[in-house]
Scaffold this motif. Structure first.
Motif, PDB file in Angstrom:
ATOM      1  N   HIS A 141       7.957  -7.887  10.574  1.00  0.00           N
ATOM      2  CA  HIS A 141       8.769  -6.840   9.605  1.00  0.00           C
ATOM      3  C   HIS A 141      10.345  -6.981   8.875  1.00  0.00           C
ATOM      4  N   GLY A 142      10.272  -8.548   9.158  1.00  0.00           N
ATOM      5  CA  GLY A 142      11.134  -9.175   7.804  1.00  0.00           C
ATOM      6  C   GLY A 142      10.366  -9.078   5.863  1.00  0.00           C
ATOM      7  N   ASP A 143       8.670  -8.518   6.646  1.00  0.00           N
ATOM      8  CA  ASP A 143       8.054  -9.336   5.229  1.00  0.00           C
ATOM      9  C   ASP A 143       7.781  -7.941   4.770  1.00  0.00           C
ATOM     10  N   VAL A 144       8.530  -6.972   5.147  1.00  0.00           N
ATOM     11  CA  VAL A 144       8.319  -5.480   4.308  1.00  0.00           C
ATOM     12  C   VAL A 144       9.181  -5.669   3.220  1.00  0.00           C
ATOM     13  N   GLU A 145       8.895  -5.212   2.158  1.00  0.00           N
ATOM     14  CA  GLU A 145      10.391  -5.285   1.169  1.00  0.00           C
ATOM     15  C   GLU A 145      10.982  -3.966   0.645  1.00  0.00           C
ATOM     16  N   ASP A 146      11.875  -4.602   0.701  1.00  0.00           N
ATOM     17  CA  ASP A 146      13.419  -3.456   1.110  1.00  0.00           C
ATOM     18  C   ASP A 146      13.107  -1.869   0.173  1.00  0.00           C
ATOM     19  N   VAL A 147      12.650  -2.422  -0.703  1.00  0.00           N
ATOM     20  CA  VAL A 147      12.467  -1.585  -2.032  1.00  0.00           C
ATOM     21  C   VAL A 147      11.101  -0.529  -1.284  1.00  0.00           C
ATOM     22  N   VAL A 148      10.663  -0.746  -1.065  1.00  0.00           N
ATOM     23  CA  VAL A 148       9.604   0.019  -0.098  1.00  0.00           C
ATOM     24  C   VAL A 148      10.033   0.861   0.734  1.00  0.00           C
ATOM     25  N   VAL A 149      10.603   0.165   2.174  1.00  0.00           N
ATOM     26  CA  VAL A 149      11.779   1.222   3.227  1.00  0.00           C
ATOM     27  C   VAL A 149      12.541   1.938   2.610  1.00  0.00           C
ATOM     28  N   GLU A 150      13.007   1.882   1.432  1.00  0.00           N
ATOM     29  CA  GLU A 150      13.950   2.931   1.341  1.00  0.00           C
ATOM     30  C   GLU A 150      12.669   3.921   0.305  1.00  0.00           C
ATOM     31  N   ARG A 151      11.870   3.739  -0.252  1.00  0.00           N
ATOM     32  CA  ARG A 151      11.001   4.348  -1.470  1.00  0.00           C
ATOM     33  C   ARG A 151      10.539   5.724   0.562  1.00  0.00           C
ATOM     34  N   ILE A 152      10.273   5.138   1.914  1.00  0.00           N
ATOM     35  CA  ILE A 152       9.172   5.913   2.307  1.00  0.00           C
ATOM     36  C   ILE A 152      10.731   6.125   2.983  1.00  0.00           C
ATOM     37  N   ALA A 153      11.727   5.962   3.214  1.00  0.00           N
ATOM     38  CA  ALA A 153      13.014   6.697   4.035  1.00  0.00           C
ATOM     39  C   ALA A 153      13.372   8.173   3.334  1.00  0.00           C
ATOM     40  N   LYS A 154      12.943   7.548   1.674  1.00  0.00           N
ATOM     41  CA  LYS A 154      13.279   8.661   0.884  1.00  0.00           C
ATOM     42  C   LYS A 154      12.139  10.081   1.156  1.00  0.00           C
ATOM     43  N   ARG A 155      11.318   9.484   1.163  1.00  0.00           N
ATOM     44  CA  ARG A 155       9.718  10.557   1.609  1.00  0.00           C
ATOM     45  C   ARG A 155      10.224  11.230   2.689  1.00  0.00           C
ATOM     46  N   VAL A 156      10.864  10.489   3.913  1.00  0.00           N
ATOM     47  CA  VAL A 156      10.673  11.379   4.780  1.00  0.00           C
ATOM     48  C   VAL A 156      11.975  12.578   4.950  1.00  0.00           C
ATOM     49  N   TRP A 157      12.975  12.345   4.222  1.00  0.00           N
ATOM     50  CA  TRP A 157      13.889  13.198   4.485  1.00  0.00           C
ATOM     51  C   TRP A 157      13.808  13.959   3.256  1.00  0.00           C
ATOM     52  N   GLU A 158      12.757  13.684   2.287  1.00  0.00           N
ATOM     53  CA  GLU A 158      11.841  14.429   1.674  1.00  0.00           C
ATOM     54  C   GLU A 158      10.846  16.229   1.893  1.00  0.00           C
ATOM     55  N   GLY A 159      10.551  15.323   3.783  1.00  0.00           N
ATOM     56  CA  GLY A 159       9.735  16.028   4.450  1.00  0.00           C
ATOM     57  C   GLY A 159       8.564  15.523   4.599  1.00  0.00           C
ATOM     58  N   MET A 160       8.277  14.507   4.725  1.00  0.00           N
ATOM     59  CA  MET A 160       7.061  13.357   5.119  1.00  0.00           C
ATOM     60  C   MET A 160       7.620  13.528   6.621  1.00  0.00           C
ATOM     61  N   GLY A 161       6.026  13.339   7.156  1.00  0.00           N
ATOM     62  CA  GLY A 161       6.339  12.678   8.465  1.00  0.00           C
ATOM     63  C   GLY A 161       6.637  11.426   9.193  1.00  0.00           C
ATOM     64  N   LEU A 162       6.781  11.011  10.149  1.00  0.00           N
ATOM     65  CA  LEU A 162       6.831   9.873  10.448  1.00  0.00           C
ATOM     66  C   LEU A 162       6.075   9.640  11.655  1.00  0.00           C
ATOM     67  N   ILE A 163       5.452   8.966  11.931  1.00  0.00           N
ATOM     68  CA  ILE A 163       5.089   8.215  13.297  1.00  0.00           C
ATOM     69  C   ILE A 163       5.012   7.115  13.280  1.00  0.00           C
ATOM     70  N   VAL A 164       6.055   6.651  14.274  1.00  0.00           N
ATOM     71  CA  VAL A 164       6.230   5.238  14.558  1.00  0.00           C
ATOM     72  C   VAL A 164       5.345   4.885  16.423  1.00  0.00           C
ATOM     73  N   LEU A 165       5.033   3.156  15.935  1.00  0.00           N
ATOM     74  CA  LEU A 165       4.061   2.865  16.750  1.00  0.00           C
ATOM     75  C   LEU A 165       4.971   2.193  17.292  1.00  0.00           C
ATOM     76  N   GLY A 194       0.847  -1.301  -0.166  1.00  0.00           N
ATOM     77  CA  GLY A 194       0.314   0.020  -0.158  1.00  0.00           C
ATOM     78  C   GLY A 194       1.007   1.442   0.191  1.00  0.00           C
ATOM     79  N   CYS A 195       2.248   1.267  -0.188  1.00  0.00           N
ATOM     80  CA  CYS A 195       3.046   2.389  -0.329  1.00  0.00           C
ATOM     81  C   CYS A 195       3.645   2.031  -1.438  1.00  0.00           C
ATOM     82  N   THR A 196       2.839   2.800  -1.995  1.00  0.00           N
ATOM     83  CA  THR A 196       3.534   2.993  -3.761  1.00  0.00           C
ATOM     84  C   THR A 196       3.756   4.098  -3.456  1.00  0.00           C
ATOM     85  N   GLU A 197       4.620   4.320  -4.892  1.00  0.00           N
ATOM     86  CA  GLU A 197       4.999   6.093  -5.007  1.00  0.00           C
ATOM     87  C   GLU A 197       3.430   6.699  -5.256  1.00  0.00           C
ATOM     88  N   ALA A 198       2.808   6.746  -6.516  1.00  0.00           N
ATOM     89  CA  ALA A 198       1.214   7.959  -5.978  1.00  0.00           C
ATOM     90  C   ALA A 198       1.175   7.822  -4.406  1.00  0.00           C
TER      91      ALA A 198
END
Length: 260
Positions: free
Chosen positions: A75-99, A55-59
């Motif tokens: 945790h291990g089932d989350v694809e690394d490419v998606v993790v890197e995509r999210i990390a990039k968006r955080v660096w760009e300015g997207m907020g992240l709340i981890v529970l 559910g974390c596509t580029e769009a």
């Protein structure tokens, strides 16, 4: 414009454990989204592990201002490419709340660069959450402390980087203490880790927890985007702020992309 918030839930325990399913018949992500929707300044969507690209596509991420993340068993089932995509968006300015157990998620460990380990005990003990930074926006409208009658214990040491700010500290019946609400910034992105939220307890039905989560979304939101923080441009001599002469050998032609 409302803050576009994506609530990501692993959605595994809800399918396998009757206690969790009874606590959260619409999924933990569904109940968290319900809490957030009480704030008219927040528009909420949900995504789960089982969806294409989780559910974390580029769009989807391009249309997300704040991402809220709960995970535990997969945790291990989350694809690394998606993790890197999210990390990039955080660096760009997207907020992240981890529970809660998201402290071991790939994305949190990726952004912290540390083991993110802790002590834990699953005994349904009382947690007293102390507001140690009452002037912080995440603590707005909260009492000096609040209690959760049944929670999983997390105890120090918590192997994360020194926080930018500590908002909450928890005490547990067994005597342990834990930094249960801490903030970071990575690039232009605001990050908040919030400890409560064990799946076999009704934590996300608690009104005060809901207030914390809504406050956190409003705090984490950054209306600006800075994609340039992910670039590493080769700045040619003619772009130098002061006149300079080229001296010495080089590997790259002017303007040529460097090695990554």
């Amino acid at each position: 414009m409302p803050i576009r918030t994506l609530v990501w839930g692993e959605n595994v325990h809800e399918q396998k454990n009757k206690v969790v399913a009874d606590n959260y018949p619409e999924g933990m992500h569904g109940q968290i989204a319900k809490l957030l929707s009480e704030d008219s300044n927040i528009s909420v969507k949900t995504a789960t592990l089982q969806e294409p690209e989780h559910g974390c596509t580029e769009a989807a991420l391009a249309e997300t201002d704040v991402l809220m993340w709960w995970g535990h068993a997969a945790h291990g089932d989350v694809e690394d490419v998606v993790v890197e995509r999210i990390a990039k968006r955080v660096w760009e300015g997207m907020g992240l709340i981890v529970l809660h157990s998201g402290h071991f998620s790939k994305i949190f460990k990726r952004l912290m660069g540390t083991p993110c380990a802790l002590h834990w005990r699953e005994a349904g003990e009382r947690e007293r959450v102390w507001v140690v930074n009452p002037g912080h926006p995440i603590a707005r409208g909260l009492p000096a402390h609040f209690e959760l009658e049944m929670e999983e214990m997390y105890g120090e040491p918590f192997s994360v980087p020194e926080p930018l700010e500590t908002v909450f500290i928890s005490w547990f019946q067994g005597g342990e203490a834990f930094r249960s609400g801490i903030t970071y910034r990575r690039g232009a992105g605001n990050i908040f880790y919030f400890r409560p939220g064990h799946e076999t307890y009704p934590t996300y039905h608690d009104a005060t927890v809901g207030q914390v989560l809504r406050n956190a979304v409003n705090w984490a939101y950054n209306p600006e985007s800075h994609p340039e923080l992910m670039d590493a441009p080769n700045r040619s001599i003619d772009k130098a702020l002061e006149p300079i002469e080229e001296r010495g050998p080089r590997l790259h032609a002017h303007g040529e992309e460097g090695f990554r």
